[in-house]
Write a protein that holds these residues in place. Structure first.
Motif, PDB file in Angstrom:
ATOM      1  N   LYS A   1       0.822  -1.212   0.000  1.00 61.46           N
ATOM      2  CA  LYS A   1       0.000   0.000   0.000  1.00 61.46           C
ATOM      3  C   LYS A   1       0.860   1.268   0.000  1.00 61.46           C
ATOM      4  N   PHE A   2       1.854   1.319   0.879  1.00 61.57           N
ATOM      5  CA  PHE A   2       2.650   2.534   1.041  1.00 61.57           C
ATOM      6  C   PHE A   2       3.857   2.616   0.101  1.00 61.57           C
ATOM      7  N   LYS A   3       4.167   1.507  -0.568  1.00 66.47           N
ATOM      8  CA  LYS A   3       5.241   1.462  -1.574  1.00 66.47           C
ATOM      9  C   LYS A   3       6.539   2.083  -1.074  1.00 66.47           C
ATOM     10  N   SER A   4       7.015   3.142  -1.706  1.00 64.11           N
ATOM     11  CA  SER A   4       8.322   3.706  -1.361  1.00 64.11           C
ATOM     12  C   SER A   4       8.336   4.413  -0.002  1.00 64.11           C
ATOM     13  N   GLU A   5       7.185   4.621   0.595  1.00 65.86           N
ATOM     14  CA  GLU A   5       7.135   5.209   1.935  1.00 65.86           C
ATOM     15  C   GLU A   5       7.244   4.150   3.027  1.00 65.86           C
ATOM     16  N   PHE A   6       7.187   2.871   2.635  1.00 63.09           N
ATOM     17  CA  PHE A   6       7.293   1.775   3.597  1.00 63.09           C
ATOM     18  C   PHE A   6       8.735   1.293   3.657  1.00 63.09           C
ATOM     19  N   TRP A   7       9.221   1.124   4.866  1.00 61.22           N
ATOM     20  CA  TRP A   7      10.587   0.655   5.094  1.00 61.22           C
ATOM     21  C   TRP A   7      10.569  -0.541   6.037  1.00 61.22           C
ATOM     22  N   LEU A   8      11.376  -1.535   5.716  1.00 60.26           N
ATOM     23  CA  LEU A   8      11.644  -2.657   6.610  1.00 60.26           C
ATOM     24  C   LEU A   8      13.029  -2.413   7.196  1.00 60.26           C
ATOM     25  N   TYR A   9      13.119  -2.337   8.512  1.00 64.17           N
ATOM     26  CA  TYR A   9      14.414  -2.189   9.189  1.00 64.17           C
ATOM     27  C   TYR A   9      14.700  -3.506   9.895  1.00 64.17           C
ATOM     28  N   VAL A  10      15.742  -4.180   9.466  1.00 63.23           N
ATOM     29  CA  VAL A  10      16.179  -5.408  10.130  1.00 63.23           C
ATOM     30  C   VAL A  10      17.309  -5.024  11.071  1.00 63.23           C
ATOM     31  N   VAL A  11      17.158  -5.415  12.323  1.00 65.20           N
ATOM     32  CA  VAL A  11      18.146  -5.102  13.349  1.00 65.20           C
ATOM     33  C   VAL A  11      18.756  -6.412  13.822  1.00 65.20           C
ATOM     34  N   GLU A  12      20.027  -6.635  13.474  1.00 67.51           N
ATOM     35  CA  GLU A  12      20.674  -7.846  13.969  1.00 67.51           C
ATOM     36  C   GLU A  12      21.476  -7.498  15.220  1.00 67.51           C
ATOM     37  N   TYR A  13      21.613  -8.492  16.101  1.00 64.46           N
ATOM     38  CA  TYR A  13      22.277  -8.301  17.400  1.00 64.46           C
ATOM     39  C   TYR A  13      21.658  -7.116  18.145  1.00 64.46           C
ATOM     40  N   ALA A  14      20.348  -7.063  18.174  1.00 66.42           N
ATOM     41  CA  ALA A  14      19.635  -5.917  18.746  1.00 66.42           C
ATOM     42  C   ALA A  14      20.005  -5.650  20.197  1.00 66.42           C
ATOM     43  N   ASP A  15      20.332  -6.692  20.933  1.00 63.72           N
ATOM     44  CA  ASP A  15      20.635  -6.531  22.350  1.00 63.72           C
ATOM     45  C   ASP A  15      22.137  -6.521  22.643  1.00 63.72           C
ATOM     46  N   ASP A  16      22.958  -6.292  21.626  1.00 64.23           N
ATOM     47  CA  ASP A  16      24.413  -6.267  21.788  1.00 64.23           C
ATOM     48  C   ASP A  16      24.958  -4.946  21.249  1.00 64.23           C
ATOM     49  N   ALA A  17      25.258  -4.028  22.147  1.00 66.05           N
ATOM     50  CA  ALA A  17      25.693  -2.677  21.761  1.00 66.05           C
ATOM     51  C   ALA A  17      26.949  -2.681  20.896  1.00 66.05           C
ATOM     52  N   GLU A  18      27.774  -3.693  21.022  1.00 67.42           N
ATOM     53  CA  GLU A  18      29.020  -3.770  20.250  1.00 67.42           C
ATOM     54  C   GLU A  18      28.791  -4.255  18.818  1.00 67.42           C
ATOM     55  N   ARG A  19      27.804  -5.112  18.622  1.00 66.63           N
ATOM     56  CA  ARG A  19      27.620  -5.739  17.300  1.00 66.63           C
ATOM     57  C   ARG A  19      26.346  -5.330  16.571  1.00 66.63           C
ATOM     58  N   ILE A  20      25.501  -4.524  17.183  1.00 65.61           N
ATOM     59  CA  ILE A  20      24.219  -4.159  16.560  1.00 65.61           C
ATOM     60  C   ILE A  20      24.435  -3.572  15.169  1.00 65.61           C
ATOM     61  N   LYS A  21      23.570  -3.956  14.241  1.00 70.88           N
ATOM     62  CA  LYS A  21      23.611  -3.423  12.874  1.00 70.88           C
ATOM     63  C   LYS A  21      22.165  -3.267  12.415  1.00 70.88           C
ATOM     64  N   ILE A  22      21.889  -2.116  11.811  1.00 73.13           N
ATOM     65  CA  ILE A  22      20.545  -1.831  11.303  1.00 73.13           C
ATOM     66  C   ILE A  22      20.595  -1.776   9.788  1.00 73.13           C
ATOM     67  N   TYR A  23      19.709  -2.540   9.159  1.00 77.60           N
ATOM     68  CA  TYR A  23      19.614  -2.596   7.696  1.00 77.60           C
ATOM     69  C   TYR A  23      18.268  -2.019   7.255  1.00 77.60           C
ATOM     70  N   PRO A  24      18.223  -0.766   6.804  1.00 74.56           N
ATOM     71  CA  PRO A  24      16.974  -0.195   6.293  1.00 74.56           C
ATOM     72  C   PRO A  24      16.744  -0.619   4.831  1.00 74.56           C
ATOM     73  N   ILE A  25      15.554  -1.116   4.547  1.00 77.26           N
ATOM     74  CA  ILE A  25      15.206  -1.556   3.197  1.00 77.26           C
ATOM     75  C   ILE A  25      13.932  -0.827   2.776  1.00 77.26           C
ATOM     76  N   GLN A  26      14.051  -0.001   1.761  1.00 75.97           N
ATOM     77  CA  GLN A  26      12.899   0.754   1.275  1.00 75.97           C
ATOM     78  C   GLN A  26      12.075  -0.097   0.312  1.00 75.97           C
ATOM     79  N   ASN A  27      10.760  -0.042   0.465  1.00 72.22           N
ATOM     80  CA  ASN A  27       9.812  -0.674  -0.456  1.00 72.22           C
ATOM     81  C   ASN A  27      10.095  -2.167  -0.677  1.00 72.22           C
ATOM     82  N   PRO A  28      10.162  -2.957   0.391  1.00 69.39           N
ATOM     83  CA  PRO A  28      10.515  -4.370   0.226  1.00 69.39           C
ATOM     84  C   PRO A  28       9.532  -5.170  -0.625  1.00 69.39           C
ATOM     85  N   ALA A  29       8.256  -4.794  -0.618  1.00 76.47           N
ATOM     86  CA  ALA A  29       7.259  -5.553  -1.393  1.00 76.47           C
ATOM     87  C   ALA A  29       7.559  -5.504  -2.884  1.00 76.47           C
ATOM     88  N   GLU A  30       8.096  -4.376  -3.362  1.00 73.60           N
ATOM     89  CA  GLU A  30       8.447  -4.241  -4.781  1.00 73.60           C
ATOM     90  C   GLU A  30       9.699  -5.031  -5.139  1.00 73.60           C
TER      91      GLU A  30
END
Length: 146
Positions: free
Chosen positions: A96-125
């Motif tokens: 529905k929201f297309k390019s305004e929708f973002w999927l953010y995958v957060v790996e090692y969310a509970d580890d301040a040393e290794r946390i990494k955030i991967y923003p992905i715009q418009n994943p459905a497309e």
């Protein structure tokens, strides 16, 4: 990937469910920090409505443009043995929201040393195939009555 929620997830122990929910909330908090750091004004939609349908955060730029963000947080590495999934509602919201929708995958969310955030715009497309997991076995017609 397309899947059908398995009975295994529905029957997971309460402590595992609680840990998963804590990781999810930590991921949301980290994405909120990320958004502020990048000059946007995020709002946690789960505060006004628990398990807000379709996305977790609305993040507004100075221009008024909105990012509808679904956060998937992991306590470990994001790889083929530890995938993230969107619910049907989340996927429909992404469409529905297309390019305004973002999927953010957060790996090692509970580890301040290794946390990494991967923003992905418009994943459905960007989906180019669907993978049916073992949860579909439960609805398969196998007795010849089709």
């Amino acid at each position: 990937m397309i899947g059908k929620e398995s009975e295994t997830l529905k029957r997971e122990p309460a402590e595992k469910t609680q840990h998963r929910q804590e990781i999810a909330q930590t991921g949301i908090e980290k994405v909120m920090e990320y958004e502020r750091k990048h000059g946007r004004n995020p709002t946690d939609m789960n505060i006004s409505q628990s398990n807000h349908p379709g996305y977790d955060i609305e993040s507004v730029e100075d221009s008024g443009k909105i990012r509808y963000i679904e956060v998937k947080a992991l306590s470990d590495k994001w790889d083929s043995s530890n995938p993230v999934q969107l619910t049907k509602m989340e996927f429909e919201t992404a469409r529905k929201f297309k390019s305004e929708f973002w999927l953010y995958v957060v790996e090692y969310a509970d580890d301040a040393e290794r946390i990494k955030i991967y923003p992905i715009q418009n994943p459905a497309e960007k989906v180019n195939y669907y993978l049916f997991d073992h949860g579909w076995i439960d609805i398969a017609i196998t007795d010849g009555s089709e």
